[in-house]
Design a protein around this motif. Structure first.
Motif, PDB file in Angstrom:
ATOM      1  N   UNK A 172       0.467  -1.152   0.115  1.00  0.00           N
ATOM      2  CA  UNK A 172       0.176  -0.234  -0.064  1.00  0.00           C
ATOM      3  C   UNK A 172       1.011   1.077   0.185  1.00  0.00           C
ATOM      4  N   UNK A 173       0.287   2.547  -0.112  1.00  0.00           N
ATOM      5  CA  UNK A 173       1.141   3.523  -0.143  1.00  0.00           C
ATOM      6  C   UNK A 173       1.303   3.712   1.035  1.00  0.00           C
ATOM      7  N   UNK A 174       2.054   5.071   1.622  1.00  0.00           N
ATOM      8  CA  UNK A 174       2.742   5.471   2.686  1.00  0.00           C
ATOM      9  C   UNK A 174       1.743   5.963   3.487  1.00  0.00           C
ATOM     10  N   UNK A 175       1.658   5.644   4.851  1.00  0.00           N
ATOM     11  CA  UNK A 175       0.945   6.413   5.653  1.00  0.00           C
ATOM     12  C   UNK A 175       0.733   7.325   5.497  1.00  0.00           C
ATOM     13  N   UNK A 176       2.187   8.109   5.452  1.00  0.00           N
ATOM     14  CA  UNK A 176       2.087   9.539   5.219  1.00  0.00           C
ATOM     15  C   UNK A 176       1.345  10.491   3.739  1.00  0.00           C
ATOM     16  N   UNK A 177       1.085   9.425   3.139  1.00  0.00           N
ATOM     17  CA  UNK A 177       0.740  10.058   1.776  1.00  0.00           C
ATOM     18  C   UNK A 177      -0.970   9.825   2.109  1.00  0.00           C
ATOM     19  N   UNK A 178      -1.927  11.174   1.898  1.00  0.00           N
ATOM     20  CA  UNK A 178      -2.857  11.543   2.062  1.00  0.00           C
ATOM     21  C   UNK A 178      -4.183  11.527   1.492  1.00  0.00           C
TER      22      UNK A 178
END
Length: 226
Positions: A172-178
């Protein structure tokens, strides 16, 4: 005729006086000439030294003026760099604040759903591949599954080409990605990054000159404008 002793003595005295006068005149002439030569030599030395002193101080003055110009130029350059740094920091703060506000977009379900559908559709048209893999945030998997058929059908309708789009559920995309998605071709050689951060970066690059003018005015030294 024999001269008397007195006359002889007088003649001798007269000759002595004449010689002494000649000697005194010669001494005065030598002294006068020596003084003239001394004054000439002194004047020459004084003038030479005066010229040297003037040249020395002229060089010192030119060097001082040059040092002053260099110092002024350095101060102006440093001030200009500080202004540019302050402007860049200000713009960066604006972009950082904008990025922080991106989270509010993904928190608005209706708005984010429409945006996400557009980002997926755009990625399909950019890739133009038969098979596409989509990576999203873990929390967006259900939403992507919901809107994916709409984007795929829209792509087929406009291109006449079918596409198989699958969601990567192991990465998955980084947890920091909005928000947003990353899409790759089946072989992984082509990748389209359509996250909200990447879109913000692209837009900020496009509007950066206009943003600077809005904040700081028109740069009068700029010769060419796009």
């Amino acid at each position: 005729m024999t001269l008397s002793d007195d006359k002889v003595k007088n003649q001798i005295q007269h000759m002595i006086a004449f010689i002494e006068q000649e000697a005194n005149e010669k001494v005065e002439e030598i002294i006068t000439k020596a003084e003239e030569e001394f004054n000439i030599e002194k004047s020459s030395i004084v003038n030479t030294q005066r010229v040297k002193i003037m040249e020395f101080y002229q060089k010192k003055q030119k060097q001082t003026e040059l040092n002053k110009k260099i110092q002024t130029s350095n101060l102006l350059n440093n001030a200009r760099l500080k202004v540019l740094k302050a402007r860049e920091d200000h713009i960066k703060n604006i972009l950082d604040e904008t990025q922080r506000k991106l989270l509010s977009i993904s928190n608005n379900a209706a708005q984010y759903k429409k945006l996400l559908e557009g980002l997926i559709s755009q990625g399909l048209f950019q890739l133009l591949e038969d098979k596409v893999e989509i990576k999203c945030r873990k929390c967006d998997v259900a939403l992507v599954e919901e809107i994916l058929p709409t984007s795929v059908n829209g792509f087929k309708k406009l291109t006449g080409k079918a596409v198989s789009a699958t969601i990567n559920k192991s990465s998955f995309l980084s947890s920091e990605c909005t928000g947003g998605v990353e899409m790759t071709s089946h072989d992984g050689k082509i990748r389209v990054i359509n996250t909200l951060e990447s879109r913000l970066e692209l837009i900020s690059q496009q509007v950066f000159p206009e943003l600077k003018e809005m904040l700081f005015g028109v740069n009068m030294n700029r010769k060419f404008r796009d």
